[in-house]
Scaffold this motif. Structure first.
Motif, PDB file in Angstrom:
ATOM      1  N   ASN A  42       0.849  -1.191   0.000  1.00 49.46           N
ATOM      2  CA  ASN A  42       0.000   0.000   0.000  1.00 49.46           C
ATOM      3  C   ASN A  42       0.887   1.245   0.000  1.00 49.46           C
ATOM      4  O   ASN A  42       1.875   1.298   0.741  1.00 49.46           O
ATOM      5  CB  ASN A  42      -0.918   0.025   1.223  1.00 49.46           C
ATOM      6  CG  ASN A  42      -1.895  -1.135   1.235  1.00 49.46           C
ATOM      7  OD1 ASN A  42      -2.573  -1.380   0.246  1.00 49.46           O
ATOM      8  ND2 ASN A  42      -1.961  -1.851   2.349  1.00 49.46           N
ATOM      9  N   THR A  89      -2.530   0.518  -4.414  1.00 49.53           N
ATOM     10  CA  THR A  89      -2.305  -0.834  -3.910  1.00 49.53           C
ATOM     11  C   THR A  89      -1.923  -1.741  -5.079  1.00 49.53           C
ATOM     12  O   THR A  89      -2.317  -1.503  -6.228  1.00 49.53           O
ATOM     13  CB  THR A  89      -3.558  -1.381  -3.205  1.00 49.53           C
ATOM     14  OG1 THR A  89      -3.257  -2.655  -2.620  1.00 49.53           O
ATOM     15  CG2 THR A  89      -4.730  -1.532  -4.170  1.00 49.53           C
ATOM     16  N   LYS A  97      -1.991   0.417  -8.438  1.00 50.21           N
ATOM     17  CA  LYS A  97      -3.133   1.144  -8.999  1.00 50.21           C
ATOM     18  C   LYS A  97      -3.782   2.029  -7.950  1.00 50.21           C
ATOM     19  O   LYS A  97      -3.894   1.655  -6.778  1.00 50.21           O
ATOM     20  CB  LYS A  97      -4.154   0.154  -9.558  1.00 50.21           C
ATOM     21  CG  LYS A  97      -3.605  -0.708 -10.686  1.00 50.21           C
ATOM     22  CD  LYS A  97      -4.654  -1.698 -11.171  1.00 50.21           C
ATOM     23  CE  LYS A  97      -4.098  -2.585 -12.286  1.00 50.21           C
ATOM     24  NZ  LYS A  97      -5.105  -3.557 -12.754  1.00 50.21           N
ATOM     25  N   GLN A  98      -4.239   3.209  -8.403  1.00 52.12           N
ATOM     26  CA  GLN A  98      -4.870   4.167  -7.487  1.00 52.12           C
ATOM     27  C   GLN A  98      -6.252   3.665  -7.075  1.00 52.12           C
ATOM     28  O   GLN A  98      -7.054   3.252  -7.921  1.00 52.12           O
ATOM     29  CB  GLN A  98      -4.983   5.546  -8.140  1.00 52.12           C
ATOM     30  CG  GLN A  98      -5.449   6.633  -7.175  1.00 52.12           C
ATOM     31  CD  GLN A  98      -5.534   8.004  -7.814  1.00 52.12           C
ATOM     32  OE1 GLN A  98      -6.590   8.613  -7.833  1.00 52.12           O
ATOM     33  NE2 GLN A  98      -4.416   8.490  -8.356  1.00 52.12           N
ATOM     34  N   ILE A  99      -6.544   3.714  -5.773  1.00 49.23           N
ATOM     35  CA  ILE A  99      -7.832   3.253  -5.249  1.00 49.23           C
ATOM     36  C   ILE A  99      -8.622   4.367  -4.570  1.00 49.23           C
ATOM     37  O   ILE A  99      -9.831   4.239  -4.358  1.00 49.23           O
ATOM     38  CB  ILE A  99      -7.637   2.088  -4.256  1.00 49.23           C
ATOM     39  CG1 ILE A  99      -6.717   2.512  -3.106  1.00 49.23           C
ATOM     40  CG2 ILE A  99      -7.094   0.865  -4.966  1.00 49.23           C
ATOM     41  CD1 ILE A  99      -6.623   1.473  -1.989  1.00 49.23           C
TER      42      ILE A  99
END
Length: 208
Positions: free
Chosen positions: A54, A71, A123-125
């Motif tokens: 993370n 993440t 990837k952006q969450i």
């Protein structure tokens, strides 16, 4: 006997080498990397996790602060496993080239893991922004509301004329005292001593 000792030493050395191979490599868990974007935004990249990593990026711009989270599983990439520190430093170098560290960054990219499986990508969450002085504004509003409530509780003194009725009663009482004194005086002059109280009462009635 010598051959047995030699075999024993070989076994011990082999176990030692096996222990070194099984020893896990030091990960970059809990690290922070500080950097500035192309527009001089001051940012901090926090790294946590083990197999699934993370990353949280927090930045301060002109009167604003923004953040985003990523993440992924970069551990499936061989280059990451060999040297995770270099991997994250290269991620930070790519972010330095951007004017905004979160706005158009859907994936954290680096040339180290271009051929890795898709799950290796970070990837952006989530993302967000807010004014830096928003908390100060909330405190100011709360302070103003508290001051208004305290002002509403404080007693308000009214400035007006003094009450009239007590003065009237006092005047009437003074006039009554004077009438009683004159009635007693007349009673002493014109009535017998045994009837002075009765005379004073009658004279007081007639004098009002």
């Amino acid at each position: 006997m010598k051959s047995f000792a030699l075999i024993f030493l070989v076994v011990i050395c082999g176990m030692g080498g096996l222990g070194q191979k099984l020893k896990p490599k030091k990960r970059s868990n809990g690290e922070e990397i500080h950097f500035r974007t192309k527009t001089k935004d001051v940012c901090t990249m926090s790294i946590s996790g083990d197999e699934e990593m993370n990353v949280r990026i927090e930045c301060k711009s002109q009167g604003m602060s923004y953040w985003c989270e990523f993440t992924g599983k970069p551990s499936v990439c061989r280059s990451f496993r060999n040297n995770p520190k270099i991997y994250w430093n290269r991620i930070a170098m790519e972010l330095r080239k951007l004017p905004h560290a979160c706005e158009s960054t859907e994936v954290l990219k680096t040339t180290m893991c271009q051929k890795a499986p898709p799950e290796a990508l970070m990837k952006q969450i989530a993302a967000g922004m807010e004014p830096e002085d928003l908390a100060n504004q909330d405190k100011s509003v709360q302070k103003t509301s508290t001051s208004m409530r305290e002002a509403g509780k404080s007693p308000v003194k009214e400035i007006g004329k003094p009450p009239i009725l007590p003065l009237i009663k006092a005047t009437q009482h003074g006039q009554g005292s004077e009438n009683e004194t004159e009635a007693m005086k007349l009673a002493r002059e014109h009535c017998w001593e045994s009837l002075r109280d009765f005379c004073s009462y009658i004279i007081g009635i007639f004098r009002g």
